[in-house]
Design an enzyme around this catalytic site. Sequence first.
Site, PDB file in Angstrom:
ATOM      1  N   ASN A   7       0.858  -1.179   0.000  1.00  0.00           N
ATOM      2  CA  ASN A   7       0.000   0.000   0.000  1.00  0.00           C
ATOM      3  C   ASN A   7       0.900   1.236   0.000  1.00  0.00           C
ATOM      4  O   ASN A   7       1.431   1.618   1.043  1.00  0.00           O
ATOM      5  CB  ASN A   7      -0.895  -0.039   1.254  1.00  0.00           C
ATOM      6  CG  ASN A   7      -1.797   1.158   1.358  1.00  0.00           C
ATOM      7  OD1 ASN A   7      -1.885   1.973   0.437  1.00  0.00           O
ATOM      8  ND2 ASN A   7      -2.486   1.281   2.484  1.00  0.00           N
ATOM      9  N   LYS A   9       0.151   4.217  -0.376  1.00  0.00           N
ATOM     10  CA  LYS A   9      -0.539   5.386   0.192  1.00  0.00           C
ATOM     11  C   LYS A   9      -0.305   6.610  -0.705  1.00  0.00           C
ATOM     12  O   LYS A   9      -0.133   6.468  -1.909  1.00  0.00           O
ATOM     13  CB  LYS A   9      -0.107   5.612   1.647  1.00  0.00           C
ATOM     14  CG  LYS A   9      -0.328   4.357   2.495  1.00  0.00           C
ATOM     15  CD  LYS A   9      -0.218   4.603   3.968  1.00  0.00           C
ATOM     16  CE  LYS A   9      -0.443   3.288   4.723  1.00  0.00           C
ATOM     17  NZ  LYS A   9      -0.315   3.452   6.167  1.00  0.00           N
ATOM     18  N   HIS A  86      -9.816   1.190   4.920  1.00  0.00           N
ATOM     19  CA  HIS A  86      -8.572   1.433   5.655  1.00  0.00           C
ATOM     20  C   HIS A  86      -8.842   2.454   6.766  1.00  0.00           C
ATOM     21  O   HIS A  86      -9.590   3.406   6.578  1.00  0.00           O
ATOM     22  CB  HIS A  86      -7.483   1.944   4.709  1.00  0.00           C
ATOM     23  CG  HIS A  86      -6.123   1.920   5.322  1.00  0.00           C
ATOM     24  ND1 HIS A  86      -5.727   2.846   6.259  1.00  0.00           N
ATOM     25  CD2 HIS A  86      -5.090   1.057   5.180  1.00  0.00           C
ATOM     26  CE1 HIS A  86      -4.496   2.564   6.650  1.00  0.00           C
ATOM     27  NE2 HIS A  86      -4.082   1.481   6.010  1.00  0.00           N
ATOM     28  N   GLU A 154      -5.743  -4.984  10.863  1.00  0.00           N
ATOM     29  CA  GLU A 154      -4.784  -3.912  11.094  1.00  0.00           C
ATOM     30  C   GLU A 154      -5.137  -3.167  12.382  1.00  0.00           C
ATOM     31  O   GLU A 154      -5.994  -2.274  12.365  1.00  0.00           O
ATOM     32  CB  GLU A 154      -4.841  -2.900   9.938  1.00  0.00           C
ATOM     33  CG  GLU A 154      -4.512  -3.482   8.586  1.00  0.00           C
ATOM     34  CD  GLU A 154      -3.885  -2.429   7.697  1.00  0.00           C
ATOM     35  OE1 GLU A 154      -2.723  -2.633   7.320  1.00  0.00           O
ATOM     36  OE2 GLU A 154      -4.516  -1.416   7.415  1.00  0.00           O
ATOM     37  N   GLY A 160       2.093   2.373  11.319  1.00  0.00           N
ATOM     38  CA  GLY A 160       3.074   3.462  11.260  1.00  0.00           C
ATOM     39  C   GLY A 160       3.728   3.810  12.587  1.00  0.00           C
ATOM     40  O   GLY A 160       4.338   4.863  12.728  1.00  0.00           O
ATOM     41  N   SER A 196       3.073  -1.801  10.749  1.00  0.00           N
ATOM     42  CA  SER A 196       4.501  -1.781  11.114  1.00  0.00           C
ATOM     43  C   SER A 196       5.243  -3.083  10.804  1.00  0.00           C
ATOM     44  O   SER A 196       6.181  -3.438  11.522  1.00  0.00           O
ATOM     45  CB  SER A 196       4.671  -1.418  12.595  1.00  0.00           C
ATOM     46  OG  SER A 196       4.220  -0.099  12.831  1.00  0.00           O
ATOM     47  N   GLY A 217       2.826  -0.906   4.557  1.00  0.00           N
ATOM     48  CA  GLY A 217       2.749   0.516   4.257  1.00  0.00           C
ATOM     49  C   GLY A 217       4.148   1.044   4.045  1.00  0.00           C
ATOM     50  O   GLY A 217       4.744   0.873   2.978  1.00  0.00           O
ATOM     51  N   GLY A 218       4.705   1.652   5.092  1.00  0.00           N
ATOM     52  CA  GLY A 218       6.024   2.284   5.009  1.00  0.00           C
ATOM     53  C   GLY A 218       7.100   1.421   4.360  1.00  0.00           C
ATOM     54  O   GLY A 218       7.847   1.897   3.490  1.00  0.00           O
TER      55      GLY A 218
HETATM   56  P1  PGA Z   1       2.584   0.593   7.992  1.00  0.00           P
HETATM   57  O1  PGA Z   1       1.135   0.750   7.321  1.00  0.00           O
HETATM   58  O2  PGA Z   1       3.171  -0.673   7.453  1.00  0.00           O
HETATM   59  O3  PGA Z   1       3.325   1.819   7.566  1.00  0.00           O
HETATM   60  O4  PGA Z   1       2.363   0.516   9.467  1.00  0.00           O
HETATM   61  C1  PGA Z   1       0.314  -0.353   7.181  1.00  0.00           C
HETATM   62  C2  PGA Z   1      -1.026   0.044   6.650  1.00  0.00           C
HETATM   63  O5  PGA Z   1      -1.489   1.171   6.882  1.00  0.00           O
HETATM   64  O6  PGA Z   1      -1.658  -0.743   5.962  1.00  0.00           O
END
Ligand code: PGA
Length: 235
Positions: A7, A9, A86, A154, A160, A196, A217-218
Amino acid sequence: MKWIINNLKMNLTLPEIIEYEKEISKIASKNKIVVCPSLPFLAYFKDTNYHLGSQNVSELNEGSLTGEVSAKQLKSLNVEYVIVGHSERREKLLETNGQVSNKIKLVLENNMTPIICVGEKKEEISNRNEIIKQELIEVLSDVKDVSNIIIAYEPIWAIGTGNIPDISELKETIKFIKNFFLTNYNQEVKVIYGGSVDSNNVMNLNQISELDGYLLGGTSLHIEKFKEIIKKIEV
Ligand code: PGA
């Protein structure tokens, strides 16, 4: 085989996206990699070695709705997966379970797979299962056939933040979600984890045999870190 959903974003510009696509198309994996870029960049992904996903879809069918993108339009771009519900959209754009429910219906009608996000806030941890169950009941109120959906668990407090749930608690939550579908739909459903996930904790998470994959995400933004994750879970 695991599902790895990237993702991206609201990140990366067109030159960066072109570079990203080039790099990701070189990654060969036994796992199913799904890339979800921002909507304007979907057409730049050629679908080699990976699958294409959207981060969002309109809750309405088609026609006069300035700025929105319909499920039918996504399908015409070779999109196979759509992230719905989300927590960032729920919290920052006030998306409701009713809207998520409409989106799921349209995604399924257009023969794509919804990746349905559910999860509790920090203050809801002690009531986690009840929160997840209520979310599932509401967003699936109009859905009879759940054979083509993926649930992304999630925890909002994990997104994050660098924090992930305790492994044994996470295992119980994944089992709880799977049981919800067995009991209510007599159907096995894929459940992935997001929040995360990185190359350091993925092996720990990967001990959970019930997990069908990860929503990144990140970490998905950095090709080298992403490659490390793929390498670690490949065996
Ligand atoms: P993250 O995001 O891996 O940066 O924590 C995950 C998500 O929002 O799906």
